[in-house]
Design a protein around this motif. Structure first.
Motif, PDB file in Angstrom:
ATOM      1  N   ILE A  47       0.844  -1.203   0.000  1.00  0.00           N
ATOM      2  CA  ILE A  47       0.000   0.000   0.000  1.00  0.00           C
ATOM      3  C   ILE A  47       0.872   1.243   0.000  1.00  0.00           C
ATOM      4  CG2 ILE A  47      -1.742   1.280   1.291  1.00  0.00           C
ATOM      5  CD1 ILE A  47      -2.763  -1.372   2.386  1.00  0.00           C
ATOM      6  N   THR A  62      -6.721   2.084  10.953  1.00  0.00           N
ATOM      7  CA  THR A  62      -6.516   1.127   9.880  1.00  0.00           C
ATOM      8  C   THR A  62      -5.594   1.708   8.815  1.00  0.00           C
ATOM      9  OG1 THR A  62      -8.721   0.195  10.237  1.00  0.00           O
ATOM     10  CG2 THR A  62      -7.648  -0.299   8.141  1.00  0.00           C
ATOM     11  N   SER A 122      -5.069   1.705   5.615  1.00  0.00           N
ATOM     12  CA  SER A 122      -5.549   1.501   4.251  1.00  0.00           C
ATOM     13  C   SER A 122      -5.142   2.702   3.398  1.00  0.00           C
ATOM     14  CB  SER A 122      -7.070   1.347   4.233  1.00  0.00           C
ATOM     15  OG  SER A 122      -7.700   2.548   4.651  1.00  0.00           O
TER      16      SER A 122
END
Length: 258
Positions: free
Chosen positions: A138, A207, A209
């Motif tokens: 990511i 999180t 992300s």
């Protein structure tokens, strides 16, 4: 399983056996453990041993020995839970494309101070951390999308350079859950970090992300401002940091992602 688990942990620790050999206690313990297995399992040494097995086989473990070995295996696995996790559940290392500069304990401060007009997003990670390995692709993708002259991405292994973790107050303890940590630097100074840390030194739930990183660090705006810097060249004076200021977190407070 009772015998296999401690043997796997022992094999995984082979590179550190040289330090064990320097301590007579560890060497004696290893010899006694090996002697027990040989005497119990190797004929004809085991033929004269007492046993409480129903089949009367003296060359196999009885129920008392199995319970003891299971208990010792649990202790070994708890003491080496990080090593056991790495062997069984660690995701593969990310080897794909990225636009990230890797720092060590000497280069990180120099690079952050080199040009204070450049905004840096630095990930503090450790190779043994499962969360860090999961976040690696990511972070690499974000670096490919947003890296430019005025906005750079970096990484530093705090598992290897422990003094960096102390300097930037990033705990490597699994209990604090601070790995990975992303810190935004503007003008050579920290502006914000995720996850935030409460007063007890624990990471607030967050999180890692791609959407959360873009939103929390306002990457789209940072990227547009950085492109203006690269177009204008060296004639633009230093600007004041304009990133969002992290809020204070009270004890026990937990932030939930939208």
């Amino acid at each position: 399983m009772a015998v296999l688990a401690p043997l796997i942990a022992l094999v995984y620790s082979v590179p550190r056996l040289s330090r064990w050999l320097a301590q007579p206690y560890y060497l004696l313990s290893a010899l006694l453990s090996a002697a027990f297995l040989l005497v119990r399992k190797l004929p004809p040494l085991c033929h004269g041993l007492p046993t409480q097995r129903e089949d009367g086989n003296p060359c196999d473990f009885d129920w008392r020995e199995v319970e003891i070995l299971m208990f010792l295996s649990a202790i070994v696995m708890m003491k080496n839970r990080r090593s056991m996790f790495l062997m069984t559940c660690k995701p593969p290392l990310y080897m794909g494309p990225e636009y990230i500069k890797y720092f060590n304990d000497k280069t990180i401060d120099e690079e952050l101070e080199r040009d204070k007009r450049v905004t840096w997003i630095v990930e503090f990670f450790a190779n043994w951390s499962n969360d860090c390995q999961s976040f690696a692709p990511i972070y690499a993708d974000l670096s490919l999308k947003y890296n430019c002259t005025g906005l750079n991405f970096g990484k530093v292994d705090v598992g290897r350079y422990t003094d960096v973790s102390t300097r930037y107050k990033v705990s490597t303890s699994p209990l604090t859950k601070q790995l990975p940590t992303l810190i935004l630097f503007q003008g050579g100074k920290e502006v914000m970090r995720r996850p935030q840390i409460d007063k007890k030194g624990r990471a607030v739930s967050w999180t890692f992300s791609e959407e959360n990183v873009i939103r929390e660090f306002n990457l789209n705006e940072l990227y547009q401002r950085a492109k203006k810097l690269s177009k204008a060249g060296d004639n633009i004076p230093e600007e004041q940091p304009v990133a969002p200021t992290p809020t204070r977190v009270s004890d026990g407070e937990s932030k939930k992602d939208k």
